[in-house]
Every structure is written in structure tokens, then in C-alpha cells.
Write a protein that holds these residues in place. Sequence first.
Motif, PDB file in Angstrom:
ATOM      1  N   LEU A  21       0.823  -1.227  -0.064  1.00 38.27           N
ATOM      2  CA  LEU A  21      -0.236  -0.005  -0.022  1.00 38.27           C
ATOM      3  C   LEU A  21       0.907   1.318   0.030  1.00 38.27           C
ATOM      4  CD1 LEU A  21      -2.796   1.210   0.293  1.00 38.27           C
ATOM      5  CD2 LEU A  21      -2.581   1.081   2.591  1.00 38.27           C
ATOM      6  N   ILE A  22       2.009   1.314   0.846  1.00 40.59           N
ATOM      7  CA  ILE A  22       2.590   2.382   0.877  1.00 40.59           C
ATOM      8  C   ILE A  22       3.469   2.711  -0.399  1.00 40.59           C
ATOM      9  CG2 ILE A  22       5.016   3.374   1.810  1.00 40.59           C
ATOM     10  CD1 ILE A  22       3.828   2.201   4.388  1.00 40.59           C
ATOM     11  N   ILE A  23       3.837   1.399  -1.164  1.00 41.78           N
ATOM     12  CA  ILE A  23       4.582   1.571  -2.251  1.00 41.78           C
ATOM     13  C   ILE A  23       3.837   2.243  -3.424  1.00 41.78           C
ATOM     14  CG2 ILE A  23       5.504   0.153  -4.296  1.00 41.78           C
ATOM     15  CD1 ILE A  23       6.965  -1.769  -1.981  1.00 41.78           C
ATOM     16  N   VAL A  24       2.352   1.519  -3.669  1.00 42.29           N
ATOM     17  CA  VAL A  24       1.388   2.054  -4.612  1.00 42.29           C
ATOM     18  C   VAL A  24       1.156   3.618  -4.368  1.00 42.29           C
ATOM     19  CG1 VAL A  24      -0.745   1.684  -5.339  1.00 42.29           C
ATOM     20  CG2 VAL A  24       0.592  -0.201  -5.247  1.00 42.29           C
ATOM     21  N   SER A  25       0.998   3.977  -3.003  1.00 42.91           N
ATOM     22  CA  SER A  25       0.406   5.251  -2.776  1.00 42.91           C
ATOM     23  C   SER A  25       1.718   6.366  -2.982  1.00 42.91           C
ATOM     24  CB  SER A  25       0.461   5.560  -1.229  1.00 42.91           C
ATOM     25  OG  SER A  25      -0.513   4.670  -0.895  1.00 42.91           O
ATOM     26  N   ALA A  26       3.050   5.583  -2.679  1.00 46.31           N
ATOM     27  CA  ALA A  26       4.182   6.811  -3.303  1.00 46.31           C
ATOM     28  C   ALA A  26       4.305   6.794  -4.774  1.00 46.31           C
ATOM     29  CB  ALA A  26       5.383   6.299  -2.728  1.00 46.31           C
ATOM     30  N   GLY A  27       4.096   5.554  -5.576  1.00 48.97           N
ATOM     31  CA  GLY A  27       4.104   5.736  -7.079  1.00 48.97           C
ATOM     32  C   GLY A  27       2.844   6.502  -7.467  1.00 48.97           C
ATOM     33  N   LEU A  28       1.534   6.349  -6.990  1.00 46.82           N
ATOM     34  CA  LEU A  28       0.397   7.538  -7.419  1.00 46.82           C
ATOM     35  C   LEU A  28       0.775   8.780  -7.248  1.00 46.82           C
ATOM     36  CD1 LEU A  28      -2.340   5.292  -6.525  1.00 46.82           C
ATOM     37  CD2 LEU A  28      -1.364   5.781  -8.741  1.00 46.82           C
ATOM     38  N   SER A  29       1.673   9.285  -6.060  1.00 45.19           N
ATOM     39  CA  SER A  29       1.707  10.464  -5.635  1.00 45.19           C
ATOM     40  C   SER A  29       2.822  11.095  -6.529  1.00 45.19           C
ATOM     41  CB  SER A  29       2.471  10.423  -4.342  1.00 45.19           C
ATOM     42  OG  SER A  29       2.860  11.748  -4.046  1.00 45.19           O
ATOM     43  N   CYS A  30       3.651  10.355  -6.885  1.00 45.11           N
ATOM     44  CA  CYS A  30       4.992  10.555  -7.925  1.00 45.11           C
ATOM     45  C   CYS A  30       4.235  10.990  -9.168  1.00 45.11           C
ATOM     46  CB  CYS A  30       6.044   9.691  -7.991  1.00 45.11           C
ATOM     47  SG  CYS A  30       7.272  10.078  -9.179  1.00 45.11           S
ATOM     48  N   ALA A  31       3.352  10.113  -9.668  1.00 43.62           N
ATOM     49  CA  ALA A  31       2.736  10.462 -10.914  1.00 43.62           C
ATOM     50  C   ALA A  31       2.008  11.644 -11.100  1.00 43.62           C
ATOM     51  CB  ALA A  31       1.834   9.188 -11.289  1.00 43.62           C
ATOM     52  N   ALA A  32       1.315  11.799 -10.103  1.00 38.97           N
ATOM     53  CA  ALA A  32       0.191  12.959  -9.780  1.00 38.97           C
ATOM     54  C   ALA A  32       1.030  14.063  -9.824  1.00 38.97           C
ATOM     55  CB  ALA A  32      -0.596  12.757  -8.522  1.00 38.97           C
ATOM     56  N   ILE A  33       2.085  14.453  -9.030  1.00 36.61           N
ATOM     57  CA  ILE A  33       2.968  15.619  -8.840  1.00 36.61           C
ATOM     58  C   ILE A  33       3.489  15.619 -10.292  1.00 36.61           C
ATOM     59  CG2 ILE A  33       4.728  16.637  -7.520  1.00 36.61           C
ATOM     60  CD1 ILE A  33       3.933  15.192  -5.011  1.00 36.61           C
ATOM     61  N   ILE A  34       4.162  14.762 -10.961  1.00 37.25           N
ATOM     62  CA  ILE A  34       4.767  15.234 -12.339  1.00 37.25           C
ATOM     63  C   ILE A  34       3.800  15.578 -13.174  1.00 37.25           C
ATOM     64  CG2 ILE A  34       6.069  14.004 -14.248  1.00 37.25           C
ATOM     65  CD1 ILE A  34       7.602  12.405 -11.999  1.00 37.25           C
ATOM     66  N   ALA A  52       9.445  18.708 -13.428  1.00 39.97           N
ATOM     67  CA  ALA A  52       9.087  17.630 -13.524  1.00 39.97           C
ATOM     68  C   ALA A  52      10.631  16.801 -13.205  1.00 39.97           C
ATOM     69  CB  ALA A  52       8.981  17.031 -14.836  1.00 39.97           C
ATOM     70  N   VAL A  53      11.605  17.193 -13.736  1.00 47.40           N
ATOM     71  CA  VAL A  53      12.905  16.641 -13.324  1.00 47.40           C
ATOM     72  C   VAL A  53      13.348  16.519 -11.785  1.00 47.40           C
ATOM     73  CG1 VAL A  53      15.564  16.389 -13.529  1.00 47.40           C
ATOM     74  CG2 VAL A  53      13.826  17.133 -15.686  1.00 47.40           C
ATOM     75  N   ILE A  54      12.748  17.842 -11.307  1.00 45.98           N
ATOM     76  CA  ILE A  54      13.329  17.717  -9.798  1.00 45.98           C
ATOM     77  C   ILE A  54      12.293  16.860  -9.207  1.00 45.98           C
ATOM     78  CG2 ILE A  54      12.956  19.555  -7.530  1.00 45.98           C
ATOM     79  CD1 ILE A  54      13.824  21.718  -9.751  1.00 45.98           C
ATOM     80  N   VAL A  55      11.088  16.813  -9.319  1.00 46.64           N
ATOM     81  CA  VAL A  55      10.318  15.876  -8.703  1.00 46.64           C
ATOM     82  C   VAL A  55      10.392  14.360  -8.753  1.00 46.64           C
ATOM     83  CG1 VAL A  55       7.702  15.138  -8.645  1.00 46.64           C
ATOM     84  CG2 VAL A  55       8.260  17.591  -8.784  1.00 46.64           C
ATOM     85  N   GLY A  56      10.870  14.072 -10.139  1.00 47.27           N
ATOM     86  CA  GLY A  56      11.406  12.789 -10.407  1.00 47.27           C
ATOM     87  C   GLY A  56      12.717  12.519  -9.545  1.00 47.27           C
ATOM     88  N   ALA A  57      13.489  13.134  -9.542  1.00 50.15           N
ATOM     89  CA  ALA A  57      14.841  13.169  -8.880  1.00 50.15           C
ATOM     90  C   ALA A  57      14.489  12.949  -7.486  1.00 50.15           C
ATOM     91  CB  ALA A  57      15.847  14.005  -8.981  1.00 50.15           C
ATOM     92  N   SER A  58      13.545  13.721  -6.927  1.00 45.94           N
ATOM     93  CA  SER A  58      13.141  13.520  -5.367  1.00 45.94           C
ATOM     94  C   SER A  58      12.574  12.223  -5.117  1.00 45.94           C
ATOM     95  CB  SER A  58      11.984  14.624  -4.841  1.00 45.94           C
ATOM     96  OG  SER A  58      13.019  15.937  -5.154  1.00 45.94           O
ATOM     97  N   TYR A  59      11.732  11.816  -5.823  1.00 44.88           N
ATOM     98  CA  TYR A  59      11.396  10.497  -5.656  1.00 44.88           C
ATOM     99  C   TYR A  59      12.410   9.155  -5.786  1.00 44.88           C
ATOM    100  CZ  TYR A  59       6.441  11.720  -4.843  1.00 44.88           C
ATOM    101  OH  TYR A  59       5.428  12.237  -4.081  1.00 44.88           O
TER     102      TYR A  59
END
Length: 64
Positions: A21-34, A52-59
Amino acid sequence: MLLSPLLLRVSETIYAFLVLLIIVSAGLSCAAIISQAVRTSPRRDWVGNIDAVIVGASYVILVS
């Protein structure tokens, strides 16, 4: 105190579910913010979008 095999199995299943659940939530959060970074950029494009590069690098840093 030893746990019964059934209780141990239930505990491991709940733990695995929470990790998933945590992994899926983090992945969805990353996709939404990018996605939001691309939508709010002046050109609405992936090319040259530093946000988008900064957000991706942060994740990526979060995962490592």
C-alpha cells in the motif's frame, strides 16, 4: 512468548499488505505531482520542464 503459526501468518500478511500500500501510494503520488508540474508549466510540455525533473529526482532519492 511464541506466536502461534496462524497469528504469525496473519501478521506477515498484514505487514506485506501495508508495504504494498505504501509503495503504490508513493508511485501514484509521484505520477500525480509530475503530471501537475507538466500541466502548470508555461509550455505544458515534458521537454525542458525542470520541475518534473526535480520531482522525479526527489522520488528517486526517496526510493534509494
